[in-house]
Design an enzyme around this catalytic site. Structure first.
Site, PDB file in Angstrom:
ATOM      1  CG  ASP A  63      -3.899   8.034  -1.554  1.00  0.00           C
ATOM      2  OD1 ASP A  63      -3.660   8.196  -0.293  1.00  0.00           O
ATOM      3  OD2 ASP A  63      -3.101   6.415  -1.200  1.00  0.00           O
TER       4      ASP A  63
ATOM      5  CG  ASN B  63      -3.436  11.159   2.651  1.00  0.00           C
ATOM      6  OD1 ASN B  63      -2.915  10.631   2.058  1.00  0.00           O
ATOM      7  ND2 ASN B  63      -3.567  11.786   3.522  1.00  0.00           N
ATOM      8  CE  LYS B  64      -5.645   4.862   4.082  1.00  0.00           C
ATOM      9  NZ  LYS B  64      -6.593   4.195   3.437  1.00  0.00           N
TER      10      LYS B  64
ATOM     11  NE  ARG C  93      -6.467   0.132  -2.153  1.00  0.00           N
ATOM     12  CZ  ARG C  93      -6.521   1.038  -0.847  1.00  0.00           C
ATOM     13  NH1 ARG C  93      -4.655   0.448  -0.885  1.00  0.00           N
ATOM     14  NH2 ARG C  93      -7.082   1.333  -0.137  1.00  0.00           N
TER      15      ARG C  93
ATOM     16  CD  GLN D 295      -3.327   2.082   6.740  1.00  0.00           C
ATOM     17  OE1 GLN D 295      -4.090   3.100   7.766  1.00  0.00           O
ATOM     18  NE2 GLN D 295      -3.696   1.812   5.955  1.00  0.00           N
TER      19      GLN D 295
ATOM     20  NE  ARG E 101      -0.157   1.599   3.457  1.00  0.00           N
ATOM     21  CZ  ARG E 101       1.263   2.158   3.520  1.00  0.00           C
ATOM     22  NH1 ARG E 101       1.704   1.688   3.965  1.00  0.00           N
ATOM     23  NH2 ARG E 101       0.024   3.346   3.749  1.00  0.00           N
ATOM     24  N   GLY E 102       0.332   2.634  -0.507  1.00  0.00           N
ATOM     25  CA  GLY E 102       1.096   3.845  -0.166  1.00  0.00           C
ATOM     26  C   GLY E 102       0.593   3.602  -1.920  1.00  0.00           C
ATOM     27  CB  ALA E 103      -0.599   6.551  -3.406  1.00  0.00           C
TER      28      ALA E 103
END
Lengths: 348, 348
Positions: free
Chosen positions: B235, B245-246, B86, B194, B44-46
């Site tokens: 993101d 973003n998250k 995603r 996270q 994960r993580g853009a």
């Protein structure tokens, strides 16, 4: 639904740390049991802690000396000890003070009479709490419209009081009035998840439409115009209307203000502490880092060595509060003046 | 520290769902593995998703037909499939588009040549990502002063990129510059934690002073003047500077604005999507309710029947963002004009 029972002079309580998976009733046999139950949040919710503590003092009296002088000093020590279980919710101190005053008035009589007086006072506090919940519901229900989408935080229902609740009692009354034509969003309320574990459970039992969200999700719901009103409780309200409540309340209040969403605090008169000028004077409980590091004391989520900042409460300044719904009426700004008028100067 | 490895034409990745308790490396052998790894947030993580997806396409090529026409149509289908893993982070589509363009340019050549071209492009994306992280760190480090208390959300470090990170890379550079004279607060970042699992772990490994907090605690820390600056990632950033973003980022931004605390978004040029005029056009991924109901897929916290609203991202409107730190420079308002100037019009 009820979360404590006093029967044949024995005190039982639902262990809230095990909900919603297990409904386990425990007996509180003495002061030590009671202290532990409050400290570990097996019994929680500002009004409920007050009622439970009063009963706890009452049932513990049989363990004190029969000699009056010693009895009275042991009683004073019991009150002191139990009062140290948690620092923020003022209802605990309020209930213990009522017990103290009742005992004081009777101190010329014999020990068995003082025991009866204390027990009677505990029962009164219990009965009154049930009544206060009903009154808060009556006062607040008019603020909710059919179809409203309401956000709440932590738990303020039958598990937080000995009646129907504070904020949840208002919501329950509205759900009844509108035959469940409303939707309640329950913040899960980290770290101890009282929203997911307790509020969702109460709403589910009552078949009230509801959804659980992570605490960090409320503001995006507000942006999407998915929340009409916020209703939540308080653990202590200062004379100027600043309100301490479960950690996260302040963030909800800021987001509500930003989105121009009404933000209502619901609390009985016993939650007001008029000896404090502002919320800055409210002591905030710091709790065990493991509540954050290890979820439900089981799953480690942060590295064991990670440092943690874990305050149990925050303070919402009065300018973010649309109104405070109390059993004695709805209080609106200016709070300093109107709290004094509505709540008076009850002793803490 | 690194979270993916490409060695002897084999792709390995650190399964981030098992951190910080276990450091488990897995091999991605084909498209299905890669899709699953991205979908389940094992990777994960853009920016990291983009690099990983590019490699995943490259290693999967050996499973495609040797006949060029079929090969090209299978490649197109692979790109489409992986792109559906995603929806929110744009770096995934950006990387897949680069692969597609590289293959397109070489489509007159034979299959084995196209395979080489795709592999080379994946390696380029990887190398560039490492470089972009360094540049973001260089651009942003001047925004941090010695002793700053910095709040971050989710994870934006070596586990979110193939380099040092985005926001965390800036923080790492400042920690080095000031010999750890700063303090980082890591929002735990529900539901998948996270912050607690990954950011706290990265900070701990680097011995940078840090504390984990529940997401709902940040605003009270701000009120207590405990936070000087906010640094976090993105993101997808629209042409007007609105940033997805998250989930929880938006709430942090509102609280930062309320307390007049600078709020910085750190992202490489590949996170910008100039085809979108505003954040309203960014698709927001809705994830499994069990992420909220069952923590770490193990402990049930809400009643099993409880409904849940679980968006993985939110959108922070540009007016709440003090500046965006990109590899190409620090972008300040007015964003529409300045993003165009600094980022240009790279294709998505």
């Amino acid at each position: 639904m009820t979360s404590i029972k006093f029967k044949n002079k024995r005190l039982f309580y639902l262990d809230q740390t095990q909900l919603p998976l297990k409904e386990v009733w425990k007996e509180c046999r003495n002061l030590k049991d009671g202290f532990k139950a409050i400290k570990l949040l097996e019994v929680r919710g500002a009004p409920l802690i007050g009622v439970f503590a009063a009963y706890c003092i009452a049932i513990n009296l049989k363990q004190l000396s029969g000699k009056k002088e010693i009895f009275l000093s042991q009683l004073a020590e019991s009150l002191r000890q139990l009062g140290s279980a948690r620092p923020t919710a003022v209802n605990l101190f309020w209930a213990l003070r009522r017990i103290k005053q009742a005992a004081n008035k009777a101190k010329a009589k014999d020990v068995s009479f003082i025991r009866q007086v204390v027990l009677r006072e505990a029962c009164s506090i219990h009965k009154e709490d049930v009544l206060l919940c009903r009154r808060m519901a009556d006062q607040g229900v008019g603020l909710i419209k059919k179809g409203d989408r309401i956000l709440t935080h932590c738990n303020t229902g039958s598990l937080a009081t000995s009646g129907e609740g504070t904020a949840l009692a208002v919501i329950f009354a509205a759900a009844k009035k509108y035959r469940n034509h409303l939707l309640v969003y329950a913040d899960e309320t980290r770290p101890l998840l009282q929203g997911a574990r307790l509020t969702a459970w109460e709403l589910f039992k009552k078949k009230i439409p509801s959804k659980v969200i992570c605490d960090n999700t409320a503001s995006s719901l507000m942006a999407a115009r998915g929340i009409d009103k916020v209703f939540l409780g308080a653990d202590r309200i200062a004379a100027n209307g600043d309100a301490a409540n479960k950690i996260g309340t302040y963030g909800v209040a800021i987001a509500a203000k930003y989105h121009k969403i009404p933000f209502y605090v619901v609390a009985p008169f016993s939650t007001f502490d008029l000896s404090l000028r502002s919320g800055k004077e409210i002591p905030i409980e710091q709790r065990n880092p493991d509540e954050v590091r290890k979820i439900m004391n089981k799953i480690e989520v942060a590295p064991g060595e990670a440092k943690v900042y874990n305050p149990a409460f925050d303070v919402t300044p009065n300018e973010l509060i649309t109104a405070i719904v109390s059993d004695r009426g709805i209080i609106r700004p200016p709070y300093k003046k109107n709290i004094k008028k509505v709540i008076g100067t009850h002793p803490i």
